[in-house]
Motif scaffolding. Structure first.
Motif, PDB file in Angstrom:
ATOM      1  N   SER A  73      22.753  56.739  11.492  1.00  9.66           N
ATOM      2  CA  SER A  73      21.841  56.191  11.899  1.00  9.66           C
ATOM      3  C   SER A  73      21.860  54.640  11.706  1.00  9.66           C
ATOM      4  O   SER A  73      22.808  53.568  11.245  1.00  9.66           O
ATOM      5  CB  SER A  73      20.276  56.091  10.594  1.00  9.66           C
ATOM      6  OG  SER A  73      20.595  55.809   9.300  1.00  9.66           O
ATOM      7  N   CYS A  75      20.052  52.404  10.212  1.00 15.22           N
ATOM      8  CA  CYS A  75      20.764  51.490   8.656  1.00 15.22           C
ATOM      9  C   CYS A  75      21.697  51.974   8.229  1.00 15.22           C
ATOM     10  O   CYS A  75      21.457  50.974   6.822  1.00 15.22           O
ATOM     11  CB  CYS A  75      19.593  51.487   7.457  1.00 15.22           C
ATOM     12  SG  CYS A  75      19.000  53.329   7.235  1.00 15.22           S
ATOM     13  N   GLY A 109      17.473  59.464   3.415  1.00 21.38           N
ATOM     14  CA  GLY A 109      16.603  58.672   4.247  1.00 21.38           C
ATOM     15  C   GLY A 109      15.307  58.824   3.671  1.00 21.38           C
ATOM     16  O   GLY A 109      15.263  60.095   2.658  1.00 21.38           O
ATOM     17  N   PRO A 110      14.098  58.241   3.337  1.00 29.38           N
ATOM     18  CA  PRO A 110      14.527  57.341   4.793  1.00 29.38           C
ATOM     19  C   PRO A 110      14.720  55.663   4.039  1.00 29.38           C
ATOM     20  O   PRO A 110      14.765  55.384   2.927  1.00 29.38           O
ATOM     21  CB  PRO A 110      12.339  56.774   4.129  1.00 29.38           C
ATOM     22  CG  PRO A 110      11.827  57.144   3.541  1.00 29.38           C
ATOM     23  CD  PRO A 110      12.457  57.876   3.042  1.00 29.38           C
ATOM     24  N   SER A 120      11.528  54.910   7.623  1.00 28.00           N
ATOM     25  CA  SER A 120      12.195  55.356   8.716  1.00 28.00           C
ATOM     26  C   SER A 120      13.703  55.291   7.936  1.00 28.00           C
ATOM     27  O   SER A 120      13.590  55.060   7.227  1.00 28.00           O
ATOM     28  CB  SER A 120      12.190  53.967   9.917  1.00 28.00           C
ATOM     29  OG  SER A 120      11.665  52.772   9.147  1.00 28.00           O
ATOM     30  N   CYS A 121      14.106  55.529   9.745  1.00 27.89           N
ATOM     31  CA  CYS A 121      15.814  55.656   8.851  1.00 27.89           C
ATOM     32  C   CYS A 121      16.265  56.432   8.444  1.00 27.89           C
ATOM     33  O   CYS A 121      16.153  56.501   6.860  1.00 27.89           O
ATOM     34  CB  CYS A 121      16.002  54.142   8.560  1.00 27.89           C
ATOM     35  SG  CYS A 121      18.047  54.016   9.157  1.00 27.89           S
ATOM     36  N   ASN A 124      21.820  61.262  10.425  1.00 26.60           N
ATOM     37  CA  ASN A 124      21.919  62.292  11.328  1.00 26.60           C
ATOM     38  C   ASN A 124      22.514  63.302  10.549  1.00 26.60           C
ATOM     39  O   ASN A 124      23.520  63.391  11.407  1.00 26.60           O
ATOM     40  CB  ASN A 124      22.391  61.179  12.655  1.00 26.60           C
ATOM     41  CG  ASN A 124      22.914  62.887  13.978  1.00 26.60           C
ATOM     42  OD1 ASN A 124      22.668  63.367  13.848  1.00 26.60           O
ATOM     43  ND2 ASN A 124      22.329  62.092  15.027  1.00 26.60           N
ATOM     44  N   ALA A 132      12.870  63.753   7.428  1.00 26.66           N
ATOM     45  CA  ALA A 132      12.599  63.077   8.463  1.00 26.66           C
ATOM     46  C   ALA A 132      10.873  63.428   8.891  1.00 26.66           C
ATOM     47  O   ALA A 132       9.755  63.645   8.850  1.00 26.66           O
ATOM     48  CB  ALA A 132      13.055  62.515   9.766  1.00 26.66           C
ATOM     49  N   TRP A 213      16.812  62.431  18.653  1.00 28.96           N
ATOM     50  CA  TRP A 213      17.050  61.585  17.631  1.00 28.96           C
ATOM     51  C   TRP A 213      17.220  60.298  18.763  1.00 28.96           C
ATOM     52  O   TRP A 213      17.970  60.674  19.873  1.00 28.96           O
ATOM     53  CB  TRP A 213      18.704  61.870  17.187  1.00 28.96           C
ATOM     54  CG  TRP A 213      19.407  60.796  16.722  1.00 28.96           C
ATOM     55  CD1 TRP A 213      20.399  60.116  17.014  1.00 28.96           C
ATOM     56  CD2 TRP A 213      19.767  60.568  15.848  1.00 28.96           C
ATOM     57  NE1 TRP A 213      20.954  59.499  16.447  1.00 28.96           N
ATOM     58  CE2 TRP A 213      21.012  59.580  15.495  1.00 28.96           C
ATOM     59  CE3 TRP A 213      18.353  60.787  14.587  1.00 28.96           C
ATOM     60  CZ2 TRP A 213      21.051  58.629  13.765  1.00 28.96           C
ATOM     61  CZ3 TRP A 213      19.044  60.414  13.480  1.00 28.96           C
ATOM     62  CH2 TRP A 213      20.078  58.823  13.037  1.00 28.96           C
ATOM     63  N   ASP A 217      17.872  57.265  14.820  1.00 25.44           N
ATOM     64  CA  ASP A 217      16.807  57.432  13.888  1.00 25.44           C
ATOM     65  C   ASP A 217      15.978  59.599  14.528  1.00 25.44           C
ATOM     66  O   ASP A 217      16.112  59.066  15.747  1.00 25.44           O
ATOM     67  CB  ASP A 217      15.815  56.568  13.534  1.00 25.44           C
ATOM     68  CG  ASP A 217      14.775  56.946  12.871  1.00 25.44           C
ATOM     69  OD1 ASP A 217      15.286  57.528  11.612  1.00 25.44           O
ATOM     70  OD2 ASP A 217      13.960  55.803  12.184  1.00 25.44           O
ATOM     71  N   TRP A 218      16.136  59.925  13.727  1.00 22.71           N
ATOM     72  CA  TRP A 218      14.764  61.260  14.312  1.00 22.71           C
ATOM     73  C   TRP A 218      13.411  60.159  14.044  1.00 22.71           C
ATOM     74  O   TRP A 218      13.042  59.591  13.208  1.00 22.71           O
ATOM     75  CB  TRP A 218      14.449  62.009  13.141  1.00 22.71           C
ATOM     76  CG  TRP A 218      16.349  62.514  12.652  1.00 22.71           C
ATOM     77  CD1 TRP A 218      17.194  62.609  11.363  1.00 22.71           C
ATOM     78  CD2 TRP A 218      17.001  63.369  13.413  1.00 22.71           C
ATOM     79  NE1 TRP A 218      17.844  63.260  11.672  1.00 22.71           N
ATOM     80  CE2 TRP A 218      17.954  64.003  12.691  1.00 22.71           C
ATOM     81  CE3 TRP A 218      16.359  64.024  14.389  1.00 22.71           C
ATOM     82  CZ2 TRP A 218      18.979  65.274  13.914  1.00 22.71           C
ATOM     83  CZ3 TRP A 218      17.435  64.831  15.403  1.00 22.71           C
ATOM     84  CH2 TRP A 218      18.512  65.757  15.083  1.00 22.71           C
ATOM     85  N   LYS A 219      13.001  60.773  15.681  1.00 23.57           N
ATOM     86  CA  LYS A 219      11.696  60.437  16.077  1.00 23.57           C
ATOM     87  C   LYS A 219      10.925  61.950  16.006  1.00 23.57           C
ATOM     88  O   LYS A 219      11.543  62.515  16.476  1.00 23.57           O
ATOM     89  CB  LYS A 219      11.485  59.545  16.807  1.00 23.57           C
ATOM     90  CG  LYS A 219      12.562  58.526  17.206  1.00 23.57           C
ATOM     91  CD  LYS A 219      12.031  57.467  15.965  1.00 23.57           C
ATOM     92  CE  LYS A 219      12.813  55.817  16.204  1.00 23.57           C
ATOM     93  NZ  LYS A 219      11.390  54.916  15.735  1.00 23.57           N
TER      94      LYS A 219
END
Length: 245
Positions: A73, A75, A109-110, A120-121, A124, A132, A213, A217-219
């Motif tokens: 990710s 971060c 995460g986060p 966030s962050c 994966n 997320a 992804w 990051d996952w959005k």
């Protein structure tokens, strides 16, 4: 006609006109809460597990988006080659508003929580996608749709239109808790996490959260299209129990 509920009754927040308007303009996550609050139980649908460790553009999951693929990710949280999650992860929980959300800042995460509470962050991995989805859901139920769209949604024209529409609405927080989950599909570039949720009224339902992804990051994957299949359920027996309350 007065908009005040009869004395002795407690009006559901889902029936307030302002809330219904704002929900129609923003994320399917909030629209799903309304669906669950109002629709009768399905005949063919599938109970819910104190925070602590425990075992009109809309969001669409129909298309497989192109993401960044597997990798660490943004971060530095490590990714995973796993593509399924058959048991609930051991989780610590925090509150966003009234909704408990999971946190594992060094693994799933986060990895980043800024001064405004934006989370966030995520890793994966299937667990990272689950975390997320849960944190995005928590922010939406707390009334932070604009934050989600601006910082936690994938780039798209539909996302941009949602932001324009949101200026004409007044999102309100609602009280809902996660009670379980199913990973409907997962690859390193996209995922759909189906959250089983419970409202204060006792109604339970399904809220699929499609993710992409993007930029490490996952959005939230906001696209033009239909609702992901959110619905009220009889119970959450078909979900893997997972709850922070």
């Amino acid at each position: 006609m007065s908009d005040v509920a009869p004395e002795g009754s407690k009006r559901s927040p889902f029936t307030r006109p302002g809330f219904i308007l704002s929900a129609s303009l923003v994320l399917v996550l909030m629209a799903a809460v309304i669906v669950i609050a109002f629709l009768p139980n399905g005949n063919n649908n599938q109970g819910i597990g104190e925070a602590g460790p425990t075992g009109k553009a809309t969001v669409s999951a129909s298309a497989t988006p192109t993401g960044d693929g597997l990798g660490d990710s943004i971060c530095g949280l490590p990714g995973s080659m796993d593509t399924a999650l058959g048991a609930a992860p051991q989780s610590d929980w925090e509150l966003i508003g009234k909704t408990a959300v999971p946190t594992a800042p060094k693994t799933a995460g986060p990895g980043v929580v800024n001064s405004d509470g934006v989370r966030s962050c995520f890793a994966n991995s299937p667990v990272g996608a689950l975390y997320a989805a849960a944190n995005i859901f928590g922010l939406v139920t707390a009334g932070n749709q604009q934050v989600v769209l601006e910082e936690l949604a994938g780039d798209s024209a539909a996302r941009d239109q949602q932001l324009v529409d949101l200026k004409n609405s007044t999102p309100e927080p609602v009280s809902a808790q996660i009670g379980g989950f199913k990973i409907q599909n997962y690859t390193g570039s996209s995922a759909t996490v189906d959250l089983g949720i419970e409202l204060d009224s006792g109604a339970v339902g399904s809220v699929p959260v499609p993710l992409i992804w993007e930029n490490g990051d996952w959005k939230l994957n906001v696209t033009q299209g239909g609702v992901t299949g959110s619905q009220q359920l009889i119970d959450l027996s078909a979900y893997i129990p997972w709850s922070g309350v």
